[in-house]
Design an enzyme around this catalytic site. Structure first.
Site, PDB file in Angstrom:
ATOM      1  N   LYS A   1      -4.443   6.890 -19.998  1.00  0.00           N
ATOM      2  CA  LYS A   1      -4.466   7.389 -21.368  1.00  0.00           C
ATOM      3  C   LYS A   1      -3.167   7.006 -22.082  1.00  0.00           C
ATOM      4  O   LYS A   1      -2.919   5.834 -22.274  1.00  0.00           O
ATOM      5  CB  LYS A   1      -4.721   8.906 -21.343  1.00  0.00           C
ATOM      6  CG  LYS A   1      -5.881   9.312 -20.406  1.00  0.00           C
ATOM      7  CD  LYS A   1      -7.238   8.818 -20.872  1.00  0.00           C
ATOM      8  CE  LYS A   1      -8.336   8.883 -19.833  1.00  0.00           C
ATOM      9  NZ  LYS A   1      -8.550  10.148 -19.161  1.00  0.00           N
TER      10      LYS A   1
ATOM     11  N   ARG B   1       0.840  -1.206   0.000  1.00  0.00           N
ATOM     12  CA  ARG B   1       0.000   0.000   0.000  1.00  0.00           C
ATOM     13  C   ARG B   1       0.876   1.258   0.000  1.00  0.00           C
ATOM     14  O   ARG B   1       0.484   2.306  -0.486  1.00  0.00           O
ATOM     15  CB  ARG B   1      -0.952   0.015   1.213  1.00  0.00           C
ATOM     16  CG  ARG B   1      -1.662   1.365   1.402  1.00  0.00           C
ATOM     17  CD  ARG B   1      -3.024   1.255   2.066  1.00  0.00           C
ATOM     18  NE  ARG B   1      -2.963   0.578   3.350  1.00  0.00           N
ATOM     19  CZ  ARG B   1      -2.598   1.150   4.510  1.00  0.00           C
ATOM     20  NH1 ARG B   1      -2.257   2.423   4.543  1.00  0.00           N
ATOM     21  NH2 ARG B   1      -2.590   0.452   5.620  1.00  0.00           N
TER      22      ARG B   1
ATOM     23  N   ASP C   1      -2.674  19.165 -14.709  1.00  0.00           N
ATOM     24  CA  ASP C   1      -3.004  17.879 -15.324  1.00  0.00           C
ATOM     25  C   ASP C   1      -2.317  17.861 -16.693  1.00  0.00           C
ATOM     26  O   ASP C   1      -2.661  18.643 -17.577  1.00  0.00           O
ATOM     27  CB  ASP C   1      -4.532  17.777 -15.459  1.00  0.00           C
ATOM     28  CG  ASP C   1      -5.003  16.443 -16.028  1.00  0.00           C
ATOM     29  OD1 ASP C   1      -4.245  15.818 -16.796  1.00  0.00           O
ATOM     30  OD2 ASP C   1      -6.145  16.049 -15.720  1.00  0.00           O
TER      31      ASP C   1
HETATM   32  C1  LIG Z   1      -9.300  10.588 -18.012  1.00  0.00           C
HETATM   33  C2  LIG Z   1      -8.792  11.849 -17.457  1.00  0.00           C
HETATM   34  C3  LIG Z   1      -8.612  12.006 -16.078  1.00  0.00           C
HETATM   35  C4  LIG Z   1      -9.055  10.965 -15.072  1.00  0.00           C
HETATM   36  O1  LIG Z   1      -8.242   9.844 -15.142  1.00  0.00           O
HETATM   37  P1  LIG Z   1      -8.745   8.365 -14.726  1.00  0.00           P
HETATM   38  O2  LIG Z   1      -7.532   7.562 -14.954  1.00  0.00           O
HETATM   39  O3  LIG Z   1      -9.899   8.034 -15.609  1.00  0.00           O
HETATM   40  O4  LIG Z   1      -9.168   8.430 -13.305  1.00  0.00           O
HETATM   41  C5  LIG Z   1      -8.048  13.183 -15.629  1.00  0.00           C
HETATM   42  N1  LIG Z   1      -7.702  14.155 -16.480  1.00  0.00           N
HETATM   43  C6  LIG Z   1      -7.870  14.055 -17.809  1.00  0.00           C
HETATM   44  C7  LIG Z   1      -7.459  15.183 -18.693  1.00  0.00           C
HETATM   45  C8  LIG Z   1      -8.436  12.902 -18.346  1.00  0.00           C
HETATM   46  O5  LIG Z   1      -8.634  12.805 -19.654  1.00  0.00           O
END
Ligand SMILES: *Cc1c(COP(=O)(O)O)cnc(C)c1O
Length: 394
Positions: free
Chosen positions: A207, A58, A182
């Site tokens: 992604k 963890r 992000d």
């Molecule tokens: C998909 C996505 C997320 C969230 O990610 P998960 O792995 O689905 O929790 C956050 N930011 C962006 C820009 C995304 O496309």
């Protein structure tokens, strides 16, 4: 003696790894919950923090550690953490840095579940969020004094607006506000926010970093002191860790990340330019079509959006496609389509799309690794089939 070249490019770094146990090229997957100690003293030393071996998966795991080291090299960060999803990386980071009474400044058109995290969960704990136009430096500058955290996403979800990371990071630093971005869209291959002065970078590794649409994962990279604060006060107790199996999938994805992104870039640019000239298309939102002067991007991925005129029936258009499949997410090998009107009408949680006025006739495309000419024929045929001229003749 092995040659230790310190000037290796990213492509080489991602493919070459230390020799793992028994000469394995891929790191072993440590499928274990805990790690035992040779002696009482060894356990005491580890708990005191005098040694660093893994204790419990963890908290840390050697397969995950290989991934974290690679992410630090890629983003230019001091430390990194891995999570069970992108939104876990985002929620752990935000919840770990704010307390009741704090204010967050966030760019509009951010990822919708980030918006809901701020509006539903943070608000419940007395943390308010002020949304700003990320392209308006003055608005950001006015919002910063007294804020705790500035949350960025460049380019943004849906409309792909870029922010001036260097100038914004400077303003935030002057106002003593922590910056988080992000960076899922660009990945460190096309944007290195830490070099622009941003404190922390989060990723949905589901992604591009995974790249194969077979895992959900998240990553955080950046300032060592801030990440130490998270690991001592927050992340162990929220418990959203990444598994060793999934870390191995992400390491596999990283090996081909630069190659895949080059392909996404060229294919998406070809398609975006052709859509831009199509009579039924009223707008194309792709950062490469009219690059922002402040852009920190060194390349463009496969995700962008476009708007169609009122004559195109969006459901018929989507149903007419053979290669682009209807689906959320992106960043894998396969091309996807996501109409904004479907997410605007999502049941339950507040909709970021409605609140920020994302156009209802907007369609998001993810251009995958297929041949771009096949993909273009698919789109062009579906647009023609859906246009009224064709319907009249039918
Ligand atoms: C998909 C996505 C997320 C969230 O990610 P998960 O792995 O689905 O929790 C956050 N930011 C962006 C820009 C995304 O496309």
């Amino acid at each position: 003696m092995a040659n230790k070249d310190t000037r290796l490019s990213v492509d080489t770094l991602l493919v070459h790894d230390q020799r793992h146990s028994k000469g394995a090229v891929a790191p072993p997957i440590y499928q274990t919950s805990l790690f035992t100690f040779d002696s009482y003293q060894a356990m005491v030393d580890r708990f005191r923090g005098d040694t660093e071996e893994a204790v419990y998966s963890r908290i840390d795991n050697p397969t995950v550690s290989v991934l974290l080291e690679k992410m630090c090299q890629l983003e230019g960060g001091e430390k990194a953490l891995a999570f069970s999803s992108g939104i876990a990386a985002i929620s752990n980071t935000i919840l770990g840095l704010v307390k009741a009474g704090d204010r967050i400044v966030c760019v509009r058109h951010c990822y919708p579940d980030t918006y809901r995290l701020l509006q539903l969960i943070c608000a419940r704990f007395g943390v308010t969020t002020q949304f700003v136009d990320g392209t308006d430096l003055k608005e950001i500058e006015h919002a910063l004094p007294g804020a705790k955290l500035l949350y960025l996403e460049s380019p943004t979800t849906q409309l792909f607006e870029e922010q001036d990371l260097k100038k914004i990071a400077k303003l935030a630093r002057a106002a003593d506000v922590i910056t988080v971005i992000d960076n899922s869209w660009a990945t460190p291959i096309f944007q290195k926010p830490i070099e622009s002065g941003i404190d922390l970078v989060v990723h949905s590794a589901s992604k591009y970093i995974s790249g194969h649409s077979d895992t959900v994962a998240g990553l955080l990279v950046g300032n060592g002191a801030l990440i130490d604060k998270l690991t001592s006060e927050t992340t162990p107790y929220l418990g959203a860790k990444l598994s060793a199996q999934e870390a191995a999938l992400l390491l596999r994805g990283l090996r081909t990340l630069p190659l895949r992104l080059q392909r996404h870039q060229t294919s998406a640019l070809v398609i975006a330019k052709r859509l831009n000239e199509h009579p039924a298309v009223t707008a194309v939102h792709h950062p490469g079509l009219s690059p922002a002067p402040c852009s920190a991007l060194t390349g463009y991925g496969g995700l962008f959006s476009f708007e169609v005129d009122d004559l195109i029936d969006i459901p018929t258009f989507c149903n007419s496609l053979g290669l682009f499949r209807l689906g959320v997410s992106w960043g894998g090998y396969e091309s996807l389509i996501m109409p904004a009107e479907v997410s605007i009408n999502q049941a339950g949680a507040p909709s970021a799309a409605i609140d920020f006025g994302v156009p209802a006739r907007l369609i998001r495309l993810f251009v995958g690794l297929e041949d771009p000419e096949d993909l273009w024929r698919d789109l062009d045929t579906a647009l023609t089939l859906t246009s009224p001229a064709e319907t009249d003749n039918a």
